[in-house]
Write a protein that holds these residues in place. Structure first.
Motif, short mmCIF file in Angstrom:
data_model
loop_
_atom_site.label_atom_id
_atom_site.label_comp_id
_atom_site.label_asym_id
_atom_site.label_seq_id
_atom_site.Cartn_x
_atom_site.Cartn_y
_atom_site.Cartn_z
N GLU A 553 0.85 -1.18 0.00
CA GLU A 553 0.00 0.00 0.00
C GLU A 553 0.89 1.24 0.00
O GLU A 553 1.69 1.44 0.93
CB GLU A 553 -0.91 -0.01 1.23
CG GLU A 553 -1.89 1.14 1.28
CD GLU A 553 -3.12 0.89 0.43
OE1 GLU A 553 -3.88 1.84 0.20
OE2 GLU A 553 -3.31 -0.28 -0.01
N LEU A 554 0.76 2.06 -1.03
CA LEU A 554 1.54 3.29 -1.14
C LEU A 554 0.63 4.48 -0.87
O LEU A 554 -0.43 4.63 -1.49
CB LEU A 554 2.16 3.43 -2.54
CG LEU A 554 3.18 2.37 -2.95
CD1 LEU A 554 3.67 2.64 -4.37
CD2 LEU A 554 4.35 2.33 -1.99
N GLU A 555 1.06 5.34 0.07
CA GLU A 555 0.31 6.55 0.40
C GLU A 555 1.14 7.76 -0.02
O GLU A 555 2.30 7.89 0.37
CB GLU A 555 0.01 6.60 1.90
CG GLU A 555 -0.90 5.48 2.39
CD GLU A 555 -1.19 5.59 3.88
OE1 GLU A 555 -0.65 6.53 4.51
OE2 GLU A 555 -1.94 4.75 4.40
N PHE A 556 0.52 8.64 -0.82
CA PHE A 556 1.20 9.82 -1.34
C PHE A 556 0.52 11.06 -0.79
O PHE A 556 -0.71 11.15 -0.74
CB PHE A 556 1.15 9.85 -2.87
CG PHE A 556 1.84 8.70 -3.54
CD1 PHE A 556 3.17 8.81 -3.93
CD2 PHE A 556 1.18 7.50 -3.78
CE1 PHE A 556 3.82 7.76 -4.54
CE2 PHE A 556 1.81 6.45 -4.39
CZ PHE A 556 3.14 6.56 -4.78
N GLU A 557 1.35 12.04 -0.38
CA GLU A 557 0.84 13.32 0.08
C GLU A 557 1.72 14.43 -0.50
O GLU A 557 2.95 14.33 -0.49
CB GLU A 557 0.86 13.43 1.61
CG GLU A 557 -0.13 12.53 2.32
CD GLU A 557 -0.12 12.75 3.82
OE1 GLU A 557 0.75 13.51 4.29
OE2 GLU A 557 -0.97 12.17 4.52
#
Length: 858
Positions: A553-557
């Motif tokens: 799971e990749l989370e980008f901000e």
């Protein structure tokens, strides 16, 4: 005026018309010949008159010479009277030199010759003057006059005679032709016409036509009419009997029959159809309009939609609808129809039946009145909504197709703009100002290409043609690439950039192009709207399925401390062509966030925003990716030339765009290829047979014969040359690659052509090995270049580097950096890094600062 003439001409007898026409032609010919011979005779008569006048003057001059020398008046007058014996001669005058009194003879009204003292003054008279010579001396002059009145009268009488003869011939010819045509054609046709009129009126249709003189085609026509009347009579009897039986059956079953002639839009109803619509005993001129006006409003749209589908061959016309009578009562009608089509498949006729099913429908409604009422309302609204949705989808698809075609037309010239500007950047013969202007052209072309790609991506998304194309991507390299691409804009505005990544796998299987575009859009927006401050790209990875070692799971901000976004703008910034208010609101197309949201949804995530005015903004999304070992290492070496043993390979470029051909020619010839250029597919086929190229770059869209058709013909000719074929297109739809490969192409490339991709295709298809100038791969972002680093270089070298940068001569910069020793390797790497980021003004400024600092220390 022409219509009135045509109507009047239609009422004229054919015999009169033919007679007058033929007579007019003959009259014209006779008149032409008559006028010709009249003009010839007229010219001859006038010439004869002039000749007679001249001869008479010559004879009189010789005859009166001796009497004029002796001043013998009597002899002179006698000779003058003798010379005027010709009635065409009017007068003569002898004027001796030694006398002031000329001898003048003229004709009076009775045509008699009389002496007079005045010379003739009639302007219509013809005259000739001769000198009187005696003993070699000029002793006087003689003038002879002739009157053309007689000649003119004779010619006039001749013209009247010719006109009278022509008139008599014309009258005789008209009368003869008319009588002949009347007896042989017009009279038999009139007889046949009267017989046909009697048959039409029902007066003894079985009788034979009256006998008359029928010859040739009229005899055949007479026999054909007799046979036609016989067949019509027998078929009429059979049709009448069948019609009576059908009418009895339809009346008994209360079935209405209608017949629609589609090309003429004429509709015929029987009596039962009028009963079904509550107007028994009446007739209307346009039953189709009556049917539409009486149909229940809720049934009009679906019924006409089904009618259109039936005419297009997409469905059968089997429908039930309601009609509202004049008294307000509602009746249910069931309709079935059959469509007859012409040879080309177009609907020509539609025949159907209608019958009343009101009784059964009322019974059903009474049994299930409450439930049916609700279902009818839902069904009606659903049908109306479905039609509206179909129309909206059709309009949206048409817009998407238009945008895709326009992007193709725009990307084709951009291929030349971007490619040639890059080629010209290495020129050593351009002035610095021209180099700077060329850099502006190149950047503007790249910006325009970005805008076109945004619009194309939006059209593909709306058309439902956007798909994921996954590949193994090195996440850290991709994130650093995004940071590098926005660093120049950030440096110009004073915005600090930060990359905060943790827990990332070495590689992931994902659509790297779309993910990179999403991050680049978000970062570019953050830098654009943040005047001063900081923009952070934060990425976190978390394993979701460790036992299978499969997914992460990749989370980008993307976080900025800019002016923030108001609540009203947050609700609409993801809409196309909408931009929030801010310092950079007027830059770009307003499509970046729209495309980014669609791409994130396509990858299985959701793009959201969290912001408040004055508190910055945070855009975030999360996607699940397949973990991979790592992305393949990229080769950053620059292609220099073709290896000597492999030079001379033949490349054929088939493209109707001359600029695109010139670009490929300029890219390939310096490397050692032989390049030929043609303008369409037909020329490409001929060149393949004659020149035997090793590889063909075939443009998709070309006049006469397109690229796919030409490729199919090459592959179909198994006995002919079989070069490698690479299809080129300015379109950007992924499915077109499969279509090109299916036509026999070996590879597929899109315009604008990237040089690295071009060289890779040539190596793959032809098994080539290019000579390259080696560049060590960048393992990590080098530390920023400082003026102290540049102070280690020689002043002359710094000046040469600055001059080459101002001229955009990057090849010159590479040559200046190549001989530097190993201990300056880090300085060279930092300089090359700034050049890759196009930070030419910043590098020139650092070179100036290094030189100024050394001068101050000295």
């Amino acid at each position: 005026m022409l219509e009135r003439f045509a109507r009047r001409a239609g009422r004229v007898s054919i015999a009169v018309f033919v007679s007058v026409t033929l007579t007019a032609v003959v009259t014209l010919v006779l008149t032409t010949f008559a006028l010709y011979f009249y003009q010839v005779e007229r010219a001859q008569r006038w010439e004869q008159l002039h000749k007679t006048l001249a001869n008479s003057a010559d004879e009189l001059a010789a005859a009166v010479a001796l009497p004029a020398w002796n001043f013998d008046e009597t002899q002179i007058v006698t000779i003058m009277k003798s010379g005027l014996s010709n009635r065409d001669l009017y007068a003569s005058a002898v004027a001796p030199v030694a006398s002031n009194h000329p001898f003048i003879l003229t004709r009076n009204d009775q045509a008699q010759l009389v002496a007079t003292t005045r010379m003739p003054d009639d302007p219509e008279l013809l005259s000739v003057q001769r000198a009187i010579v005696a003993g070699g001396q000029n002793i006087g002059t003689i003038t002879v006059y002739a009157s053309p009145a007689g000649l003119i009268e004779q010619l006039r009488q001749r013209l009247y005679t010719i006109a009278g003869m022509i008139f008599v011939l014309v009258v005789t010819l008209v009368a003869s032709l008319y009588l002949l045509l009347w007896q042989l054609i017009l009279k038999p046709l009139t007889t046949i016409e009267r017989y046909a009129a009697n048959v039409k009126a029902g007066q003894n249709p079985g009788a034979l036509p009256p006998r008359d003189w029928f010859f040739g085609e009229l005899k055949t026509l007479n026999a054909s009419i007799r046979e036609m009347v016989r067949l019509m009579d027998s078929r009429y009897v059979a049709m009448h009997a069948s019609e009576e039986r059908l009418q009895i059956a339809s009346s008994a079953a209360a079935i209405g029959i209608w017949d629609w002639n589609i090309p003429s839009d004429e509709v015929v109803w029987d009596e039962q159809m009028y009963r079904l619509h509550g107007i028994e005993g009446q007739k209307v001129e346009r039953p189709f309009e009556l049917w539409r006006s009486m149909m229940h409003p809720d049934d009009a749209i679906p019924t006409e939609a089904l009618l259109r589908q039936a005419l297009n061959g997409q469905a059968e016309f089997d429908v039930e609808f309601r009609v509202v009578w004049a008294d307000g009562s509602v009746h249910y009608i069931k309709g079935d129809a059959m469509i007859f089509r012409d040879a080309e498949g177009h609907p020509a006729r539609m025949v159907g039946v209608n019958y009343d099913v009101t009784a059964s429908r009322v019974a059903e409604q009474e049994l299930r009145r409450h439930r049916i009422h609700l279902e009818d309302l839902v069904a009606e609204r659903t049908n109306a909504l479905s039609v509206a949705v179909l129309q909206a989808q059709a309009a949206n698809q048409a817009k998407s197709i238009f945008l895709a075609n326009m992007s193709h037309e725009l990307r084709t010239p951009l291929n030349s703009v971007i490619g040639f500007s890059r080629l010209m950047a290495d020129s050593k013969n351009m002035l610095p100002e021209e180099k700077r202007n060329l850099a502006i052209i190149h950047r503007s072309g790249q910006h325009l290409l970005t805008l076109i790609n945004d619009i194309l991506e939006l059209s593909k998304i709306e058309a439902g043609r956007a798909v994921l194309q996954t590949e193994v991507v090195g996440l850290e390299d991709m994130l650093q690439e995004v940071m590098d691409m926005v660093s120049m804009r950030a440096g110009q505005t004073g915005v600090a950039l930060e990359l905060d990544a943790a827990g990332l796998p070495p590689g992931a299987r994902v659509d790297g192009t779309k993910l990179r575009q999403v991050l680049l859009n978000l970062m570019s927006n953050a830098v654009k709207f943040t005047v001063q401050g900081k923009v952070t790209l934060r990425v976190r990875g978390a394993a979701r399925n460790a036992q299978n070692g499969g997914r992460c799971e990749l989370e980008f901000e993307v976080i900025d401390n800019g002016p923030g976004i108001s609540a009203a703008d947050q609700a609409r910034i993801f809409e196309p062509f909408i931009q929030a208010e801010g310092p950079g609101a007027h830059e770009g197309t307003g499509l970046g966030l729209t495309i980014s949201r669609e791409f994130v949804q396509l990858m299985g995530g959701e793009l959201t925003v969290e912001s408040a005015p004055g508190a910055g903004a945070t855009f975030r999304f999360a996607i699940s990716v397949q973990v991979a070992d790592g992305a393949p290492e990229s080769d950053d070496d620059e292609v220099a030339a073709l290896a000597p043993p492999q030079r001379g390979r033949r490349i054929l470029v088939a493209d109707d765009n001359a600029d695109g051909c010139a670009l490929l020619e300029n890219l390939l010839q310096p490397l050692g290829f032989e390049v030929a250029v043609v303008g369409d597919g037909a020329q490409a086929l001929a060149m393949v047979d004659v020149w035997h190229p090793d590889l063909v770059f075939m443009d998709w869209r070309m006049p006469a014969l397109d690229g796919l058709s030409a490729t199919r013909q090459i592959r179909a000719n198994a006995a002919g040359p079989q070069p490698k074929v690479v299809v080129l297109t300015a379109s950007a739809f992924a499915e077109e690659r499969e279509e090109a490969l299916g036509a026999g192409a070996d590879e597929f490339m899109r315009k604008p052509v990237e040089q690295d991709q071009l060289y890779a295709v040539l190596e793959q298809q032809l098994g080539l090995q290019f000579l390259r100038r080696h560049h060590s791969p960048r393992q990590a972002l080098p530390s920023p270049l400082s003026r102290d680093d540049l102070g280690l270089l020689e002043p002359a070298l710094r000046l040469q580097l600055k001059t080459a940068l101002q001229e955009l001569n990057l090849a010159r910069v590479a040559l200046l950096l190549a001989p530097l020793p190993q201990d300056l390797g880090e300085v060279v790497e930092r300089i090359e890094h700034m050049i890759r980021l196009h930070q030419y003004p910043q590098l020139c400024a650092l070179l100036d600062e290094a030189g100024n600092e050394l001068e101050a220390q000295a």
